[in-house]
Design an enzyme around this catalytic site. Structure first.
Site, PDB file in Angstrom:
ATOM      1  N   ASP A 167       4.917 -23.086  40.904  1.00  0.00           N
ATOM      2  CA  ASP A 167       5.006 -23.426  39.478  1.00  0.00           C
ATOM      3  C   ASP A 167       3.829 -24.285  39.043  1.00  0.00           C
ATOM      4  O   ASP A 167       3.992 -25.329  38.425  1.00  0.00           O
ATOM      5  CB  ASP A 167       6.335 -24.139  39.157  1.00  0.00           C
ATOM      6  CG  ASP A 167       6.503 -24.400  37.662  1.00  0.00           C
ATOM      7  OD1 ASP A 167       6.006 -23.591  36.866  1.00  0.00           O
ATOM      8  OD2 ASP A 167       7.121 -25.419  37.304  1.00  0.00           O
ATOM      9  N   ASN A 170       3.076 -20.459  34.347  1.00  0.00           N
ATOM     10  CA  ASN A 170       3.573 -19.903  35.601  1.00  0.00           C
ATOM     11  C   ASN A 170       4.053 -18.460  35.462  1.00  0.00           C
ATOM     12  O   ASN A 170       4.478 -18.030  34.390  1.00  0.00           O
ATOM     13  CB  ASN A 170       4.736 -20.759  36.117  1.00  0.00           C
ATOM     14  CG  ASN A 170       5.911 -20.773  35.142  1.00  0.00           C
ATOM     15  OD1 ASN A 170       5.857 -21.445  34.130  1.00  0.00           O
ATOM     16  ND2 ASN A 170       6.963 -20.038  35.461  1.00  0.00           N
ATOM     17  N   GLU A 188       9.845 -20.013  32.047  1.00  0.00           N
ATOM     18  CA  GLU A 188      11.106 -20.137  32.783  1.00  0.00           C
ATOM     19  C   GLU A 188      12.141 -19.113  32.329  1.00  0.00           C
ATOM     20  O   GLU A 188      13.244 -19.071  32.873  1.00  0.00           O
ATOM     21  CB  GLU A 188      11.668 -21.547  32.612  1.00  0.00           C
ATOM     22  CG  GLU A 188      10.918 -22.610  33.392  1.00  0.00           C
ATOM     23  CD  GLU A 188       9.534 -22.881  32.820  1.00  0.00           C
ATOM     24  OE1 GLU A 188       8.619 -23.167  33.624  1.00  0.00           O
ATOM     25  OE2 GLU A 188       9.349 -22.797  31.588  1.00  0.00           O
TER      26      GLU A 188
END
Length: 587
Positions: free
Chosen positions: A314, A272, A189
């Site tokens: 994701d 991801n 992230e």
């Protein structure tokens, strides 16, 4: 005749009243690594607890860790000592199982920067420790790996492996192979440049480092030994990304690892790609959301497979890679089985990465199937996301996954079945263009969840990976987030988000016992034989993980936590609060 009958009765009693086969000679009585064995089966041959007597399971000991963060991971048991690692501040406890009340032998309190709390994506979790060569080895949230003397609690070495300033934290459990400590970092992230590293078990010295994306040289790819089953050509880790977007492409390593000593390969999944807007990183984005097979000696990459090319949703692939010998279509196969966040269960030939079976185990709308000939998903065009697509509705599973990578499955060589927690959540998905700034979130998504088909939110199920079919399923009112355990007594164990710890018949799914453990279970059960010769089961309770971000009213010491609960979990705060507890159950 009388003597023969007596022997038969004693044998019947010793095997759990006829419910399971006797334990194999030398059955492992402890739990020395996160997944119990290198194959990541989370299976124990211990068989005193059976489907006939499990209803008598009851708590025999509890201990509060004093930490509120989500308690993922699992204890270790070596000899007559149990070792427990907490979330931040990552305290390590050692309990004496040979004395009444299991008193504390020692406690190790590391120095862990509180700055890590502002960088960790999804709570301050820790996924556990590994025992090797008299050492307890584990990762600290702020990017360090430590080795602790198992007998004394003395710190032997401490090595910085990750950089908080880059958005890297370390939540995974290490794997120790051939004197090397294999570690990775979270941070998908934050647009990190994903990697895996090997440290020397004796000294903590860095031995090698390999990227999960980028140039062949950075990825430790050798043209004469790297054989991906469905791709060819050089520099796949760069040319499958638009421009140089791979430099901030994510592909973190925060889940579980396994190892095949015969093939001399370690297996792990990557997370991801960054950012969540796929239109900012056109291409397949290799090797994010993939399984990679490497040589532990020098880190060289042997094969790789991508579960979700150009991930739009994701769908991290960091979940357990379970190694099992299966019979598929009449042929023996050294298999690797993985339950992916994207909702498909995959069965591979682990020697070469060739895909053998791929079937949906949870509701899936983003793809129609997986093509075994190409290895690629057959996409549903209406479920593709991006800024230009606007708000895409009804994507299943949600980004919490059909199964969470944080919830490792188990495999029984007795039933030949795999056991896993699942989630039944779907989502809407709207992304925005986002700009990379080192050490800050590189996300740009709004993805509200809703219950999937049937209205229930989770389950615990048994899966036949040789044929790709669900054998049985126990539905749960909330997402199911704990790891699984299965034993030689044909009993499977798991916990629930609303705070129940359950045992079920591994062959039928019939509920055998349940106990309210005070806080939601997102940890992983283990079993061991105590110094008294009896079999016990241990598990952490401690609500948190992703759910600490998504629910309100589960933490009472924070007056600012006045968030309304999520629409699909409106009453979870009526059933659980945060708080870390270790539970031990016995007959």
């Amino acid at each position: 005749m009388v003597r023969a009958s007596l022997i038969a009765i004693l044998t019947y009693l010793a095997t759990g009243f006829g419910g399971a086969a006797a334990e194999a000679p030398g059955a492992d009585s402890g739990w020395t690594m996160p997944s119990r064995d290198y194959a990541a089966t989370r299976y124990s041959a211990l068989a005193q607890i059976t489907s006939l007597n499990a209803r008598s399971l009851h708590p025999v000991w509890t201990f509060s860790t004093g930490v509120l963060g989500g308690h993922e991971g699992q204890p270790l048991v070596i000899g007559d000592t149990m070792y427990v690692v907490t979330p931040w501040p990552n305290v390590l406890y050692a309990f004496d199982l040979s004395r009444e009340g299991y008193p504390l032998r020692w406690k190790y309190r590391p120095e862990v920067s509180a700055n890590a709390l502002g960088v960790a994506c999804c709570d301050s979790v820790n996924r556990g420790a590994f025992y090797a060569d008299g050492k307890i080895v584990y990762n600290l949230l702020d990017g360090h790996t430590v080795a602790i003397d198992a007998a004394s609690g003395r710190e032997l070495w401490k090595t910085q492996i990750a950089a908080l300033g880059n958005g890297e934290t370390t939540t995974m459990a290490p794997l120790v192979v051939k004197g090397k400590v294999i570690v990775g970092a979270s941070g998908g992230e934050f647009g990190i440049f994903g990697w895996i590293k090997a440290l020397d078990l004796k000294s903590g010295e860095l031995l090698w480092s390999a990227r999960n994306l980028g140039s062949d040289a950075e990825m430790r790819i050798k043209s004469d030994t790297f054989r991906p089953p469905y791709d060819s050509g050089a520099e796949l880790g760069t040319r499958s990304w638009a421009s140089d977007s791979w430099r901030t492409g994510g592909a973190p390593v925060w889940g579980w690892m396994s190892y095949d000593p015969e093939l001399d390969l370690i297996y792990y999944g990557t997370g991801n790609p960054s950012p969540y807007n796929p239109e900012q990183r056109l291409g397949d984005n290799k090797w994010s959301t993939s399984v990679l097979a490497r040589r532990p000696g020098d880190g060289s990459l042997v094969w790789a497979y991508q579960f979700t090319p150009h991930d739009n949703w994701d769908y991290d692939a960091t979940g357990a890679m379970i190694l099992a010998d299966l019979t598929i279509a009449g042929h023996p196969v050294k298999a690797l089985v993985h339950f992916d966040k994207n909702g498909f269960a995959y069965t591979f030939d682990r020697a070469n990465g060739r895909l053998l079976v791929a079937r949906a185990f949870a509701p899936v709308t983003w793809a129609r199937s997986v093509d075994l000939a190409t290895g690629r998903p057959v996409l549903e065009p209406s479920m593709q996301t991006g800024v230009s697509k606007g708000n895409v509705r009804g994507i299943c599973p949600s980004l919490e996954g059909g199964a969470s990578p944080a919830s490792p499955a188990a495999y029984s060589p007795r039933t030949h079945l795999f056991y896993t927690s699942t989630n039944n959540l779907c989502m809407d998905y709207a992304v925005a263009h986002t700009t990379y700034l080192k050490g800050t979130p590189f996300v740009g998504v709004n993805s509200p969840y809703m219950a999937g088909p049937g209205g229930y939110l989770g389950s615990f199920m048994a899966w036949d990976a040789a044929s790709g079919r669900k054998v049985w399923e126990d539905k749960e009112p909330y997402p199911s987030w704990s790891g699984a355990l299965v034993t030689g007594g044909d009993v499977a164990f798991y916990g629930t988000l609303d705070g129940w710890f359950k045992s079920v018949d591994a062959r039928t799914g019939k509920l055998l016992s349940k106990f309210k453990v005070g806080s939601g279970v997102i940890g992983n059960p283990i079993t061991y034989r105590g110094p008294d010769g009896r079999q016990y089961v241990a598990v952490y309770a401690g609500f948190g993980g992703d759910w600490a971000l998504l629910t309100g009213d589960t933490r009472s010491d924070d007056p600012t936590d006045v968030r309304a609960p999520a629409d699909y979990l409106k009453d979870i705060g009526r059933h659980t609060s945060q708080g870390g507890i270790i539970w031990i159950f016995g007959l």
